[in-house]
Design an enzyme around this catalytic site. Structure first.
Site, PDB file in Angstrom:
ATOM      1  N   ASN A 122       0.871  -1.182   0.000  1.00 37.22           N
ATOM      2  CA  ASN A 122       0.000   0.000   0.000  1.00 37.22           C
ATOM      3  C   ASN A 122       0.904   1.227   0.000  1.00 37.22           C
ATOM      4  OD1 ASN A 122      -1.832   2.026   0.500  1.00 37.22           O
ATOM      5  ND2 ASN A 122      -2.350   1.360   2.591  1.00 37.22           N
ATOM      6  N   TRP A 123       1.011   1.841  -1.157  1.00 43.39           N
ATOM      7  CA  TRP A 123       1.962   2.965  -1.294  1.00 43.39           C
ATOM      8  C   TRP A 123       1.435   4.255  -0.669  1.00 43.39           C
ATOM      9  CZ3 TRP A 123       3.857   2.609  -7.119  1.00 43.39           C
ATOM     10  CH2 TRP A 123       4.453   1.359  -7.312  1.00 43.39           C
ATOM     11  N   LYS A 124       0.153   4.286  -0.351  1.00 45.99           N
ATOM     12  CA  LYS A 124      -0.484   5.491   0.224  1.00 45.99           C
ATOM     13  C   LYS A 124      -0.218   6.693  -0.699  1.00 45.99           C
ATOM     14  CE  LYS A 124      -0.153   3.310   4.676  1.00 45.99           C
ATOM     15  NZ  LYS A 124      -0.025   3.415   6.127  1.00 45.99           N
ATOM     16  N   HIS A 162      -9.588   1.139   5.268  1.00 48.50           N
ATOM     17  CA  HIS A 162      -8.285   1.404   5.898  1.00 48.50           C
ATOM     18  C   HIS A 162      -8.456   2.416   7.031  1.00 48.50           C
ATOM     19  CE1 HIS A 162      -4.158   2.641   6.499  1.00 48.50           C
ATOM     20  NE2 HIS A 162      -3.799   1.526   5.899  1.00 48.50           N
ATOM     21  N   GLU A 220      -6.708   4.825   7.940  1.00 49.58           N
ATOM     22  CA  GLU A 220      -6.478   6.233   7.577  1.00 49.58           C
ATOM     23  C   GLU A 220      -7.715   6.828   6.911  1.00 49.58           C
ATOM     24  OE1 GLU A 220      -2.784   5.579   5.499  1.00 49.58           O
ATOM     25  OE2 GLU A 220      -1.838   5.114   7.426  1.00 49.58           O
ATOM     26  N   GLU A 239      -5.355  -4.789  10.867  1.00 49.38           N
ATOM     27  CA  GLU A 239      -4.332  -3.756  11.024  1.00 49.38           C
ATOM     28  C   GLU A 239      -4.592  -2.984  12.314  1.00 49.38           C
ATOM     29  OE1 GLU A 239      -2.365  -2.554   7.115  1.00 49.38           O
ATOM     30  OE2 GLU A 239      -4.176  -1.375   7.275  1.00 49.38           O
ATOM     31  N   GLY A 250       2.316   2.558  10.718  1.00 46.72           N
ATOM     32  CA  GLY A 250       3.227   3.690  10.546  1.00 46.72           C
ATOM     33  C   GLY A 250       3.942   4.107  11.821  1.00 46.72           C
ATOM     34  N   SER A 295       3.326  -1.756  10.279  1.00 45.98           N
ATOM     35  CA  SER A 295       4.782  -1.738  10.461  1.00 45.98           C
ATOM     36  C   SER A 295       5.445  -3.081  10.159  1.00 45.98           C
ATOM     37  CB  SER A 295       5.147  -1.276  11.880  1.00 45.98           C
ATOM     38  OG  SER A 295       4.702   0.053  12.094  1.00 45.98           O
ATOM     39  N   GLY A 318       2.876  -1.081   4.287  1.00 44.72           N
ATOM     40  CA  GLY A 318       2.927   0.336   3.924  1.00 44.72           C
ATOM     41  C   GLY A 318       4.340   0.748   3.589  1.00 44.72           C
TER      42      GLY A 318
END
Ligand code: PGA
Length: 251
Positions: free
Chosen positions: A9-11, A95, A97, A167, A173, A213, A234
């Site tokens: 997941n490159w965000k 997600h 976020e 998650e 992160g 992470s 990530g």
């Protein structure tokens, strides 16, 4: 046997030229056929560039989000069909976020999952508790509620196109990975819930990824846990060495 699934997941990272460099080096380094399904989730602007490069490699392409409506006056949004049209086979939904910064609730996520399935996309559906919820002993009730509401109205057949991703919000992160035991405990719980709702076959066939992470140092011991079928990665997916090392720890 559940086939391992490793997703990057490159965000909101990587311009198209950077995305091309990363994918070119991944293609050179990952032995095919890989021992896991490999999914890349670039930002929307790099989907086209990545799609061209991964054609014929066996890598899958994912969007990081979409709207639940099929089309219309929703400035700034993309539809499931647009992701499909851009070459995606998967979309990441729910997600943390998106839940935290964009106020997506379970009902909205449920609509998005249904819209994705209707369009023929597979879904990586994320759930997870905050640190406060974990410390209050609410992990299982939070996960249960997210899963029941997120998957409401779906059939066992639908679940065949869904990958769950556990998650823990406190691990995303932050550099704090859940221990293999902590993660396995929740994965086991999630599989039990799937069994209760959809039956034994669905529970046994559904892949459940861990995310938060994940690094090459932690991936091996996480992925050998009985109910951990892959990783949603990530920051470590932005680097060829670390992402390749995580992929090769999936057997
Ligand atoms: P992280 O992100 O690996 O950088 O913690 C994981 C995720 O948000 O999917």
């Amino acid at each position: 046997m559940r086939r391992p699934i490793i997703a990057g997941n490159w965000k909101m990272n990587l311009l198209r030229s950077e995305a091309r460099d990363l994918v070119e080096s991944l293609i050179r380094r990952v032995k095919t056929p890989a021992s896991a399904d490999i999914i890349l989730a670039p930002p929307f602007t790099a989907l086209g560039a990545v799609e061209e490069l991964i054609a014929g490699t066996g890598f899958f392409l994912a969007g990081q989000n979409h709207h639940f409506e099929p089309k219309g006056a929703y400035t700034g949004e993309v539809s499931p069909a647009m992701l499909k049209d851009a070459g995606c086979q998967y979309v990441i939904l729910g997600h943390s976020e998106r839940r935290t910064y964009f106020f997506e609730d379970d009902a909205q996520i449920n609509k998005k999952i249904k819209a994705a399935l209707l369009c023929g996309l597979n879904v990586i559906f994320c759930v997870g508790e905050t640190l406060e919820q974990r410390e209050k002993g609410e992990t299982q009730s939070i996960i249960q509620s997210q899963i029941e509401k997120g998957l409401q109205g779906l059939t066992g057949n639908d679940i065949g196109r869904i990958v769950l991703a556990y998650e823990p919000v406190w691990a995303i992160g932050t550099g704090k990975t859940a221990t293999p035991d902590q993660a396995q405990e929740v994965h086991f719980f999630i599989r039990g819930l799937l069994r209760e709702i959809f039956g034994e076959i669905v529970a046994q066939n559904t892949r459940i990824q861990y995310g938060g992470s994940v690094t090459p140092e932690s991936s091996g011991s996480l992925l050998t846990q009985k109910d951990i079928d892959g990783a949603l990665v990530g920051s470590a997916s932005l680097n060829t060495d670390s992402f390749c090392a995580i992929i090769s720890s999936a057997h």
